[in-house]
Design a protein around this motif. Structure first.
Motif, PDB file in Angstrom:
ATOM      1  N   TRP A   7      10.075   4.686  42.734  1.00 45.05           N
ATOM      2  CA  TRP A   7      10.915   5.009  43.885  1.00 45.05           C
ATOM      3  C   TRP A   7      10.704   6.463  44.300  1.00 45.05           C
ATOM      4  O   TRP A   7      10.494   6.761  45.482  1.00 45.05           O
ATOM      5  N   THR A   8      10.756   7.388  43.323  1.00 37.92           N
ATOM      6  CA  THR A   8      10.599   8.803  43.640  1.00 37.92           C
ATOM      7  C   THR A   8       9.231   9.087  44.235  1.00 37.92           C
ATOM      8  O   THR A   8       9.110   9.876  45.190  1.00 37.92           O
ATOM      9  N   ALA A   9       8.194   8.440  43.692  1.00 40.20           N
ATOM     10  CA  ALA A   9       6.842   8.655  44.225  1.00 40.20           C
ATOM     11  C   ALA A   9       6.740   8.166  45.659  1.00 40.20           C
ATOM     12  O   ALA A   9       6.227   8.864  46.545  1.00 40.20           O
ATOM     13  N   ALA A  10       7.217   6.942  45.913  1.00 43.32           N
ATOM     14  CA  ALA A  10       7.127   6.393  47.263  1.00 43.32           C
ATOM     15  C   ALA A  10       8.028   7.155  48.233  1.00 43.32           C
ATOM     16  O   ALA A  10       7.629   7.442  49.374  1.00 43.32           O
ATOM     17  N   ALA A  11       9.254   7.495  47.791  1.00 45.91           N
ATOM     18  CA  ALA A  11      10.158   8.256  48.647  1.00 45.91           C
ATOM     19  C   ALA A  11       9.588   9.634  48.960  1.00 45.91           C
ATOM     20  O   ALA A  11       9.817  10.179  50.050  1.00 45.91           O
ATOM     21  N   SER A  12       8.835  10.200  48.028  1.00 49.56           N
ATOM     22  CA  SER A  12       8.224  11.509  48.254  1.00 49.56           C
ATOM     23  C   SER A  12       7.166  11.446  49.342  1.00 49.56           C
ATOM     24  O   SER A  12       7.019  12.393  50.132  1.00 49.56           O
ATOM     25  N   LEU A  13       6.414  10.352  49.398  1.00 51.98           N
ATOM     26  CA  LEU A  13       5.422  10.213  50.467  1.00 51.98           C
ATOM     27  C   LEU A  13       6.087  10.155  51.833  1.00 51.98           C
ATOM     28  O   LEU A  13       5.532  10.626  52.830  1.00 51.98           O
ATOM     29  N   ALA A  14       7.282   9.534  51.876  1.00 59.13           N
ATOM     30  CA  ALA A  14       7.988   9.412  53.143  1.00 59.13           C
ATOM     31  C   ALA A  14       8.731  10.687  53.523  1.00 59.13           C
ATOM     32  O   ALA A  14       9.010  10.910  54.703  1.00 59.13           O
ATOM     33  N   ALA A  15       9.062  11.521  52.553  1.00 61.10           N
ATOM     34  CA  ALA A  15       9.900  12.697  52.808  1.00 61.10           C
ATOM     35  C   ALA A  15       9.105  13.978  53.007  1.00 61.10           C
ATOM     36  O   ALA A  15       9.652  14.960  53.518  1.00 61.10           O
ATOM     37  N   THR A  16       7.853  14.003  52.577  1.00 61.01           N
ATOM     38  CA  THR A  16       7.085  15.247  52.619  1.00 61.01           C
ATOM     39  C   THR A  16       5.614  14.938  52.801  1.00 61.01           C
ATOM     40  O   THR A  16       5.144  13.848  52.461  1.00 61.01           O
ATOM     41  N   ASP A  17       4.876  15.894  53.318  1.00 60.50           N
ATOM     42  CA  ASP A  17       3.419  15.770  53.416  1.00 60.50           C
ATOM     43  C   ASP A  17       2.726  16.579  52.332  1.00 60.50           C
ATOM     44  O   ASP A  17       1.554  16.927  52.436  1.00 60.50           O
ATOM     45  N   LEU A  18       3.447  16.853  51.245  1.00 57.35           N
ATOM     46  CA  LEU A  18       2.929  17.692  50.165  1.00 57.35           C
ATOM     47  C   LEU A  18       1.809  17.018  49.390  1.00 57.35           C
ATOM     48  O   LEU A  18       0.872  17.680  48.924  1.00 57.35           O
ATOM     49  N   TYR A  19       1.892  15.689  49.237  1.00 57.68           N
ATOM     50  CA  TYR A  19       0.997  14.988  48.323  1.00 57.68           C
ATOM     51  C   TYR A  19      -0.159  14.328  49.073  1.00 57.68           C
ATOM     52  O   TYR A  19       0.028  13.726  50.137  1.00 57.68           O
ATOM     53  N   ALA A  20      -1.331  14.420  48.455  1.00 54.60           N
ATOM     54  CA  ALA A  20      -2.517  13.816  49.051  1.00 54.60           C
ATOM     55  C   ALA A  20      -2.583  12.318  48.804  1.00 54.60           C
ATOM     56  O   ALA A  20      -3.246  11.596  49.554  1.00 54.60           O
ATOM     57  N   CYS A  21      -1.919  11.826  47.747  1.00 51.44           N
ATOM     58  CA  CYS A  21      -1.922  10.403  47.426  1.00 51.44           C
ATOM     59  C   CYS A  21      -0.864  10.135  46.371  1.00 51.44           C
ATOM     60  O   CYS A  21      -0.242  11.070  45.848  1.00 51.44           O
ATOM     61  N   ALA A  22      -0.695   8.842  46.035  1.00 51.75           N
ATOM     62  CA  ALA A  22       0.320   8.470  45.046  1.00 51.75           C
ATOM     63  C   ALA A  22      -0.087   7.200  44.328  1.00 51.75           C
ATOM     64  O   ALA A  22      -0.754   6.326  44.904  1.00 51.75           O
ATOM     65  N   ALA A  23       0.339   7.097  43.062  1.00 46.90           N
ATOM     66  CA  ALA A  23       0.212   5.874  42.270  1.00 46.90           C
ATOM     67  C   ALA A  23       1.628   5.390  41.987  1.00 46.90           C
ATOM     68  O   ALA A  23       2.412   6.094  41.340  1.00 46.90           O
ATOM     69  N   ILE A  24       1.956   4.193  42.452  1.00 48.31           N
ATOM     70  CA  ILE A  24       3.321   3.676  42.436  1.00 48.31           C
ATOM     71  C   ILE A  24       3.335   2.374  41.651  1.00 48.31           C
ATOM     72  O   ILE A  24       2.646   1.417  42.015  1.00 48.31           O
ATOM     73  N   SER A  25       4.117   2.315  40.576  1.00 49.29           N
ATOM     74  CA  SER A  25       4.112   1.148  39.701  1.00 49.29           C
ATOM     75  C   SER A  25       5.502   0.510  39.635  1.00 49.29           C
ATOM     76  O   SER A  25       6.499   1.206  39.493  1.00 49.29           O
ATOM     77  N   TYR A  26       5.536  -0.824  39.743  1.00 51.36           N
ATOM     78  CA  TYR A  26       6.746  -1.660  39.654  1.00 51.36           C
ATOM     79  C   TYR A  26       7.981  -0.907  40.133  1.00 51.36           C
ATOM     80  O   TYR A  26       8.957  -0.734  39.406  1.00 51.36           O
TER      81      TYR A  26
END
Length: 701
Positions: A555-574
């Motif tokens: 949740w935190t990883a996916a929500a971070s992609l939606a809330a900020t442009d800080l990250y170049a990519c994400a790995a999101i599990s279950y």
């Protein structure tokens, strides 16, 4: 000889995905059967089952008690709990009872009986909803006292839980009516009964929706009548705003409890008659933790009146507490983090511990001598002479070269220097435990794992990529211990930082409650603050930051992609991806969790629109990989599918990998290998380095 240079992310490493997967998981649920120590242990290569292991009292080699396919694991509240209990007998060897994962029945087994008869079932199967589930057993005469979880309908919340007694003679194997319920079911959740030394009283914990067990629990006490039933129960400690995490009995008949009534989980002595509670060691440290599963133990009473305790801030160490003087002496050894599973036999204390140089293993501390040693599930680092100090080393760990495990080096170009198997620990990262500050000046706790390789360096003008790891829970924490999944990345030149964001346990109730109604805000902001701080100080490349997490961390990883442009990519599990969906679709234990995390039901729709990745998919532009178990009952695949539907047509590169037979958290070796290699491939493609040793992850569109 000059150390070869190579770009971060491209370094070769003997820690491949197969090695990381083979050593994934940790021993759990330590207990004693007479003078023997027993525990459960993962078998990733055997479909992810957990076996029951025993170590003979004479110091002989440990051995699995049950062959495949026996799987000692309960599905109680989907997360399980203590799945076994055993007792020593004058004749015939030990008797053990356990829960088998496949059918969730309780079984009795006599491993030393002539002819090795198969385990025999003690409980029936129910076709209603999720069936019958059992956890936290204790043997009492001709019965097993434990907690029953009984589904009454088809939905995850059609369920009741009650302390119950199961006859050992097998008469309940086909007859639910032969199971005695020890109390009524007025409380939604309960732990197993703890029996007083004289056998005349029982104590247990209860709580109800919408509270989670770290919000508020009650310590119940009842007399056991001569016919083996429980009298009227009364509350002697706890309440809506006091979380009692554990209850045990001292040898003198007083109760020992771990309560956070003072803002920290501390150990208390409780008078059973009056309920008067005395703090035995008032410290701003945690002697307990979140009661995610019945049967977790942070304290255990020794026969001579001392108490074995786990305590600390952020991570726990094992100590021995004198309840009369308040003196607390820590055990010797390199272990810096202990899991909440403690058992005692005589003067010996057993637990599961790890350090930055050793993964979780079963450790014995003899309180009479102060000697500590590894007695089971030895960590991979025991291949070499990392711990040769006889004050705490297990003598059997000094293996000759012929007995050391041999790990294959991957097929891509390897260093010109030899990498013997016992040198694998030289690739382990060294964590740096640090405290960062958010914009308001509040502390954020984290463990930084810089890239590390014994014979590779990066170009002088290059900064390393870093991945922020957001832990699950979210009411949980991560200690700084060896994790080969982290070493898999750091040994290749990718830094990792684990963030114990606001809401994490281990730092007192106030820190834990920073996340109240702020899930998707505080966790996201704290992770971003740590990532920005690493970039600002020149530790991490600001253009090559990623975030990853599983479950609540997903949740935190996916929500971070939606809330900020800080990250170049994400790995999101279950992951949790939809607040409304999570409240409606998840299992009963967490069905009201969002009340505390995001707000009461009347505000949930608004908070969902403001924070849920499903509702904010239009804001996501960074590539990601989404990993999902198809048998997940906690975060069902439906959430992932709704999220992907919301992303459809947006042309954001992504991959969706699903795994048959996997639930919430991956257990099978082949799944973990695929997941790790997919994640590495994502980073290689986004961060711009070559990894010909792993399959290229296809990204759509």
């Amino acid at each position: 000889m000059a150390v070869p240079a190579g770009p971060y992310g491209s370094w070769p490493s003997p820690i491949d995905a197969a090695l990381a997967a083979s050593l994934d998981g940790r021993p759990e649920y330590v207990g004693t059967v007479g003078p023997e120590v027993w525990w459960t242990e993962p078998r990733p290569a055997e479909g992810g089952r957990r076996t029951l292991v025993r170590r003979p009292a004479d110091g002989g080699p440990q051995g699995s008690v049950l062959p495949a396919p026996w799987d000692v694991r309960s599905r109680f509240t989907e997360y399980g709990g203590m799945p076994w209990a055993g007792t020593e007998r004058a004749e015939g060897g030990p008797l053990v009872v356990f829960v088998h994962f496949a059918d969730q029945r309780l079984y009795a087994y006599e491993p030393d009986a002539p002819g090795s008869p198969a385990p025999r079932p003690l409980t029936p199967v129910s076709a209603v909803g999720g069936g019958l589930r059992w956890v936290d057993p204790v043997l009492r005469g001709g019965e097993v006292w434990c907690v029953l979880e009984e589904f009454t309908g088809p939905t995850p919340t059609d369920v009741r839980r009650v302390p119950a007694a199961v006859p050992l003679d097998g008469s309940a194997a086909e007859a639910r009516s032969s199971v005695r319920e020890l109390t009524d079911d007025r409380h939604r959740f309960a732990t197993g009964p703890r029996l007083s030394p004289d056998g005349r009283r029982a104590a247990w914990l209860v709580w109800d929706h919408p509270r989670m067990p770290w919000d508020g629990t009650e310590l119940k006490l009842a007399e056991i009548t001569p016919d083996g039933t429980l009298g009227a129960a009364r509350t002697v400690l706890g309440g809506p705003d006091e979380a009692v995490a554990q209850v045990e009995w001292a040898a003198d008949g007083t109760l020992l409890a771990v309560s956070d009534r003072g803002g920290w989980w501390n150990p208390y002595r409780v008078d059973p008659a009056s309920g008067k509670a005395v703090n035995l060691c008032p410290r701003e440290e945690e002697f307990g933790g979140p009661l995610w599963k019945p049967g977790l133990r942070w304290i255990a009473a020794l026969a001579e009146g001392l108490i074995a305790v786990l305590h600390g801030q952020g991570s726990s160490v094992l100590g021995v507490l004198d309840p009369e003087s308040g003196d607390l002496v820590d055990g010797a050894g390199p272990w810096t983090a202990w899991q909440p599973t403690v058992a005692v036999s005589g003067t010996r204390v057993y637990g599961v511990a790890a350090s930055p140089r050793s993964a979780y293993e079963v450790v014995e501390l003899d309180t009479a001598t102060g000697h500590a040693r590894v007695v089971g599930a030895k960590s991979a680092d025991r291949m070499g002479p990392a711990y040769a100090d006889p004050a705490y080393a297990d003598p059997s760990s000094a293996l000759p070269s012929s007995a050391r495990p041999s790990y294959a080096v991957p097929s891509y170009p390897v260093p010109s220097y030899p990498v013997p198997s016992y040198a694998v620990p030289s690739y382990y990262p060294e964590p740096q435990t640090r405290t960062f500050l958010d914009q308001a000046g509040r502390e954020i706790h984290a463990h930084v794992y810089p890239p590390h390789h014994p014979a590779r360096r990066a170009p002088a003008d290059e900064l390393p990529p870093y991945v922020v790891w957001a832990h699950g829970g979210p009411t949980d924490h991560v200690p700084p211990v060896l994790d080969l999944h982290i070493a898999y990345f750091t040994s290749r030149g990718i830094g990792v930082v684990e963030v114990n964001y606001g809401g994490s346990t281990g730092y007192g109730r106030a820190y834990r409650e920073r996340l109240r109604e702020q899930w998707g805000v505080v966790d996201v902001e704290d992770c971003a603050a740590v990532a920005r701080a690493l970039a600002a100080e020149g530790t991490a490349d600001p253009e090559r930051l990623a975030i990853r997490g599983g479950s609540a961390g997903g949740w935190t990883a996916a929500a971070s992609l939606a809330a900020t442009d800080l990250y170049a990519c994400a790995a999101i599990s279950y992951p949790v991806l939809d607040l409304l969906g999570f409240a409606e679709e998840t299992h009963d234990l967490e069905s009201r969790y969002v009340d505390g995390l995001a707000g009461p039901p009347q505000t949930l729709a608004v908070r969902c629109r403001e924070r849920s990745p499903v509702a904010r998919a239009d804001r996501i532009t960074a590539p990601f990989v989404l990993l999902q178990g198809l048998d997940d009952q906690v975060c069902p695949p439906a959430q992932a599918e709704r999220f992907l539907a919301a992303m459809r047509g947006r042309r954001v590169p992504h991959a969706y990998l699903t795994f048959e037979g996997e639930g919430h958290g991956f257990r099978r070796a082949d799944t973990m290998i695929r997941a790790l290699e997919a994640e590495l491939s994502l980073y290689a493609q986004v961060f711009g380095f070559e990894r010909p040793d792993v399959p290229r992850l296809p990204l759509e569109p």
